[in-house]
Design an enzyme around this catalytic site. Sequence first.
Site, PDB file in Angstrom:
ATOM      1  N   THR A  49      -4.540   5.099  13.109  1.00 57.81           N
ATOM      2  CA  THR A  49      -5.316   5.985  12.233  1.00 57.81           C
ATOM      3  C   THR A  49      -6.250   5.217  11.307  1.00 57.81           C
ATOM      4  OG1 THR A  49      -3.557   6.004  10.566  1.00 57.81           O
ATOM      5  CG2 THR A  49      -3.495   7.725  12.257  1.00 57.81           C
ATOM      6  N   CYS A  85      -0.405   3.164   3.831  1.00 58.52           N
ATOM      7  CA  CYS A  85       0.374   4.099   3.024  1.00 58.52           C
ATOM      8  C   CYS A  85       1.432   3.357   2.226  1.00 58.52           C
ATOM      9  CB  CYS A  85       1.090   5.132   3.902  1.00 58.52           C
ATOM     10  SG  CYS A  85       0.025   6.028   5.052  1.00 58.52           S
ATOM     11  N   CYS A 121       5.527   7.653   2.127  1.00 62.53           N
ATOM     12  CA  CYS A 121       4.526   8.650   2.534  1.00 62.53           C
ATOM     13  C   CYS A 121       5.198   9.765   3.337  1.00 62.53           C
ATOM     14  CB  CYS A 121       3.432   7.989   3.366  1.00 62.53           C
ATOM     15  SG  CYS A 121       2.113   9.138   3.860  1.00 62.53           S
ATOM     16  N   ARG A 127      -8.038   1.879   5.267  1.00 67.28           N
ATOM     17  CA  ARG A 127      -8.354   2.626   4.053  1.00 67.28           C
ATOM     18  C   ARG A 127      -7.092   3.256   3.484  1.00 67.28           C
ATOM     19  NH1 ARG A 127      -7.956   7.972   4.498  1.00 67.28           N
ATOM     20  NH2 ARG A 127      -8.194   8.987   6.528  1.00 67.28           N
ATOM     21  N   CYS A 130      -4.439   5.899   2.179  1.00 69.40           N
ATOM     22  CA  CYS A 130      -4.033   7.257   2.534  1.00 69.40           C
ATOM     23  C   CYS A 130      -4.339   8.201   1.367  1.00 69.40           C
ATOM     24  CB  CYS A 130      -2.544   7.281   2.856  1.00 69.40           C
ATOM     25  SG  CYS A 130      -1.865   8.922   3.186  1.00 69.40           S
ATOM     26  N   CYS A 185      -0.561  10.075   0.152  1.00 67.45           N
ATOM     27  CA  CYS A 185       0.493   9.438  -0.653  1.00 67.45           C
ATOM     28  C   CYS A 185      -0.060   8.549  -1.762  1.00 67.45           C
ATOM     29  CB  CYS A 185       1.427   8.625   0.237  1.00 67.45           C
ATOM     30  SG  CYS A 185       0.692   7.140   0.961  1.00 67.45           S
ATOM     31  N   ASP A 211      22.765 -14.042 -30.967  1.00 65.57           N
ATOM     32  CA  ASP A 211      22.382 -12.819 -31.670  1.00 65.57           C
ATOM     33  C   ASP A 211      23.627 -12.060 -32.100  1.00 65.57           C
ATOM     34  OD1 ASP A 211      19.946 -10.791 -32.081  1.00 65.57           O
ATOM     35  OD2 ASP A 211      21.692  -9.665 -31.382  1.00 65.57           O
TER      36      ASP A 211
END
Length: 517
Positions: A30, A34, A38, A63, A65, A68, A476
């Site tokens: 695709t 993601c 996702c 690129r 998604c 998501c 401490d």
Amino acid sequence: MELDFERCYRAVDSRDQRFDGWFYTGVTSTGIYCRPSCPAITPKRRNVRFFPSAAAAQGAGLRACRRCRPDAAPGSPQWDVRADVVGRAMRLIADGVVDRDGVPGLAARLGYTQRHLHRMLRAELGAGPLALARAQRAQTARTLIETTGLGLAEVAFAAGFGSVRQFNDTVRQVYGTVPSQLRTGRGGPPTPGGAGTITLRLAYRPPLHAAALLGFLAARTLPGLEEVRDGTYRRGLRLPHGPAQIALTPTTGYVVATLRLADLRDLAPAVARCRRLFDLDADPEAVDQTLAADPALAGIVAAEPGVRVPRAVDGFEMALRAIIGQQVSLSAARTTLTRLLTHTPRPAALPRLAPDPDPGDQEVCVTESASRRRKPLDHPAEADGGGADGWGVWGFPGAEEVLGLPDAAFGMPAARRETIRALARAVAAGEVDLEPGGDRAETVRRLTALPGIGPWTAGYLAMRALGDPDVLLPTDLAVRRGAAALGLPATPTTLDTYADRWRPWRSYAAIRLWRAA
């Protein structure tokens, strides 16, 4: 960074949110990448590649998604834990150092050549410093496009791009669309709230014990600088390009952050400092699993999962808090710090934040005035009005300002006053780096070389200012009282030895011991 395919694929197949930010899933069929959680159909094994950073996935031609939003995932907890050059570089890039000073400035801060720094980042993250900064600029640009009425050219420069063409090319490559489509595809008008105001969601890995976080900060708030009210932490701070005001409200799954900025170029550093303050990039399940393995802590871990270490938005501010808090009560330290603030000249203030708008079911929602200003506020005083209750929005004074204060501003013994001035001189001269990109071991060494700063003060700063997750503070008093309450060794030496089983999360153990006390 080596990513085991089988482990990563199992995380993707189970949509495990714990791994969001640890790695990114590239789907070659695709052309998108993601986050592991996702909700889309799990891709076939032959179509999957895993990347250690969003920049590496973008470098492979993928690129982001749009379902998501992998660029909005929590950051990798490695950059909290790791004190090496790569971890320091990632913290500095998140704070916008590359946008302000370029790669030469980043390399100079780290003490390495640009070539060697590029080589290290490529080996670990699959991308160099410019690509990592570019991925962050793309996320900032998306936020501004979807949340403000600024012109796209103004968005480009506010996000840190050098040209509109570079901005257009990056958005097209990262999101697969032109910038104007990101805006029109969002739908709905901006929510009124004032010019330069942005409301967004800061994701975290659950669980988050919000009451412990807000309670710790509430006990240390300084009038005129910060407040905790109605489940929201508000404060003023100084960013590289001007003052700002933030309001952080923890909710289920995310923290609602309302940012009032004098200059929108400060969006990325503001987000980075908010995330750092609330320790939002931590992996609480890994921390709690280690601490719960000790029967003495198992009960309190089970009762209060997800306790974080409140960190700092300003390392120098935290240093002054630590020095002034030496051997005095919390209330006495607050009184002294408040006195110091009243003697500090106040810069022009931004108006008080309006009640936080509900971001609804969006990742980010917008706020901008009806006048739809088309530029960042060059002068904060241009903004309308101020808060009726006198709650200030200026940040803590810097080292140079503290050096200019008279003796009367300090209200403390002369020796401690000189300790503060010695530290301020060292910070102003660049000899001590108290920001998250500083070398933790070297900073501790230089701090303890200053008069009046011992192991407790240096360790406290390593924990809260430098983000070291493995600091115990065995001397401490409150830590020792908490240890005694839980039936643990309570002398510094024996407690320090016993605490080896809590590594590398002793800072989180210290917070729990403070709560037990």
